[in-house]
Scaffold this active site. Structure first.
Site, PDB file in Angstrom:
ATOM      1  N   ASN A 178       0.855  -1.189   0.000  1.00  0.00           N
ATOM      2  CA  ASN A 178       0.000   0.000   0.000  1.00  0.00           C
ATOM      3  C   ASN A 178       0.885   1.231   0.000  1.00  0.00           C
ATOM      4  O   ASN A 178       2.013   1.194   0.490  1.00  0.00           O
ATOM      5  CB  ASN A 178      -0.882   0.006   1.257  1.00  0.00           C
ATOM      6  CG  ASN A 178      -1.836   1.193   1.278  1.00  0.00           C
ATOM      7  OD1 ASN A 178      -2.450   1.537   0.261  1.00  0.00           O
ATOM      8  ND2 ASN A 178      -1.966   1.841   2.418  1.00  0.00           N
TER       9      ASN A 178
ATOM     10  N   HIS B   7       0.807   5.155   1.383  1.00  0.00           N
ATOM     11  CA  HIS B   7       0.072   6.016   2.311  1.00  0.00           C
ATOM     12  C   HIS B   7       0.711   7.404   2.301  1.00  0.00           C
ATOM     13  O   HIS B   7       1.939   7.518   2.371  1.00  0.00           O
ATOM     14  CB  HIS B   7       0.121   5.415   3.725  1.00  0.00           C
ATOM     15  CG  HIS B   7      -0.653   6.224   4.707  1.00  0.00           C
ATOM     16  ND1 HIS B   7      -2.033   6.192   4.754  1.00  0.00           N
ATOM     17  CD2 HIS B   7      -0.263   7.127   5.641  1.00  0.00           C
ATOM     18  CE1 HIS B   7      -2.448   7.036   5.697  1.00  0.00           C
ATOM     19  NE2 HIS B   7      -1.397   7.615   6.241  1.00  0.00           N
TER      20      HIS B   7
ATOM     21  N   SER C   6       4.782   6.890   2.370  1.00  0.00           N
ATOM     22  CA  SER C   6       5.362   5.595   2.753  1.00  0.00           C
ATOM     23  C   SER C   6       4.744   4.481   1.911  1.00  0.00           C
ATOM     24  O   SER C   6       3.531   4.464   1.715  1.00  0.00           O
ATOM     25  CB  SER C   6       5.051   5.273   4.230  1.00  0.00           C
ATOM     26  OG  SER C   6       5.415   6.336   5.087  1.00  0.00           O
TER      27      SER C   6
ATOM     28  N   ASP D  65      -2.679   0.748   8.075  1.00  0.00           N
ATOM     29  CA  ASP D  65      -1.519   1.640   7.883  1.00  0.00           C
ATOM     30  C   ASP D  65      -0.376   1.339   8.849  1.00  0.00           C
ATOM     31  O   ASP D  65       0.379   2.242   9.235  1.00  0.00           O
ATOM     32  CB  ASP D  65      -1.936   3.116   8.031  1.00  0.00           C
ATOM     33  CG  ASP D  65      -2.966   3.536   6.990  1.00  0.00           C
ATOM     34  OD1 ASP D  65      -2.979   2.942   5.893  1.00  0.00           O
ATOM     35  OD2 ASP D  65      -3.768   4.441   7.278  1.00  0.00           O
TER      36      ASP D  65
HETATM   37  C1  GRF Z   1      -2.702   8.828  -2.812  1.00  0.00           C
HETATM   38  O1  GRF Z   1      -2.381  10.000  -2.126  1.00  0.00           O
HETATM   39  C2  GRF Z   1      -2.369   7.620  -1.987  1.00  0.00           C
HETATM   40  O2  GRF Z   1      -1.242   7.808  -1.185  1.00  0.00           O
HETATM   41  C3  GRF Z   1      -3.592   7.463  -1.133  1.00  0.00           C
HETATM   42  O3  GRF Z   1      -4.659   7.806  -1.954  1.00  0.00           O
HETATM   43  C4  GRF Z   1      -4.210   8.678  -2.985  1.00  0.00           C
HETATM   44  C5  GRF Z   1      -4.567   8.024  -4.283  1.00  0.00           C
HETATM   45  O4  GRF Z   1      -4.266   8.828  -5.386  1.00  0.00           O
HETATM   46  N1  GRF Z   1      -3.648   6.130  -0.582  1.00  0.00           N
HETATM   47  P1  GRF Z   1      -4.219   8.197  -6.842  1.00  0.00           P
HETATM   48  O5  GRF Z   1      -5.587   7.559  -7.076  1.00  0.00           O
HETATM   49  O6  GRF Z   1      -3.113   7.218  -6.891  1.00  0.00           O
HETATM   50  O7  GRF Z   1      -4.013   9.369  -7.758  1.00  0.00           O
END
Ligand code: GRF
Length: 218
Positions: free
Chosen positions: A110, A112, A139, A148
């Site tokens: 994932n 984050h 991260s 997370d």
């Molecule tokens: C990103 O900021 C990611 O870190 C978070 O959700 C957002 C997704 O953006 N988990 P995208 O759909 O990849 O543009």
């Protein structure tokens, strides 16, 4: 080493997904993005993936009511049909059950938008501004049952500027996200970072500077 088959799970615009697809277009990248799955049929990222020639699937959580395991079983069937080895969550807005997480242990990543363990959960940029931190970031981590909280594979730091709004800070962090997600997936595919006993085991070459991305000033 054979190229791994990666899937990206999205719910929205899919910019991280696009960064993974772009990285995987290189012949020396150790993974193909074989599939993009969205739980929402209106996710903008689906069209982006299709334009790049990637197979897409929609598995709508709404079709399964409150039965989260049935939803995840449908996703699992889709992933198996596409012979997926690794799953990357990229803005996927459903909490996964321990069943699914265990099934993909060590192969579920994932991204984050914070320097974990700070600012788990939502609205990370507004919370970072409210806390007055000077450094923020992103991260990539292995997913474990606790939200997370899985072992951190790679992080990128960015400065917080006095004039920042949540949006301007989010944009700076997003640029960093797009650098570290493909880099972290590469390390995992090459088995230079593995999840062992709930921690990251890192081989010596990968720990040589690859785990910390320097601040991106500007
Ligand atoms: C990103 O900021 C990611 O870190 C978070 O959700 C957002 C997704 O953006 N988990 P995208 O759909 O990849 O543009």
């Amino acid at each position: 080493m054979a190229r791994k088959r990666g899937a990206v799970l999205i719910s929205g615009r899919g910019s991280n997904m696009a960064s993974l697809i772009a990285a995987a277009a290189a012949s020396d990248y150790p993974a193909d993005i074989a599939l993009v799955v969205s739980n929402r049929s209106d996710a903008a990222g689906l069209a982006r993936a299709q334009a790049a020639g990637i197979d897409t699937a929609v598995v709508s959580h709404r079709d399964f009511g409150t039965n989260r395991e049935a939803f995840e079983q449908a996703m699992q069937d889709t992933l198996e049909r596409h012979r997926v080895d690794l799953v990357c969550l990229a803005g996927f807005m459903r909490v996964l059950t321990p069943w699914f997480i265990r099934r993909w242990e060590g192969a579920l990543l994932n991204i984050h938008p914070s320097l974990l363990p700070a600012f788990k959960g939502l609205d990370t940029h507004a919370r970072a501004l409210a806390a007055g931190v000077r450094i923020h970031g992103a991260s990539v981590h292995f997913v474990t049952a606790e939200l997370d909280s899985g072992p951190i594979i790679m992080q990128a730091a960015v400065p917080v500027l006095d004039r920042d709004t949540p949006d301007s800070l989010a944009a700076r962090v997003l640029t960093a996200e797009h650098r570290i997600y493909p880099a972290a997936l590469k390390l995992v595919c090459e088995q230079r970072v593995r999840m062992v006993d709930g921690r990251c085991a890192v081989d010596a070459a990968a720990s040589d500077g690859a785990m910390l991305v320097a601040p991106d000033i500007g």
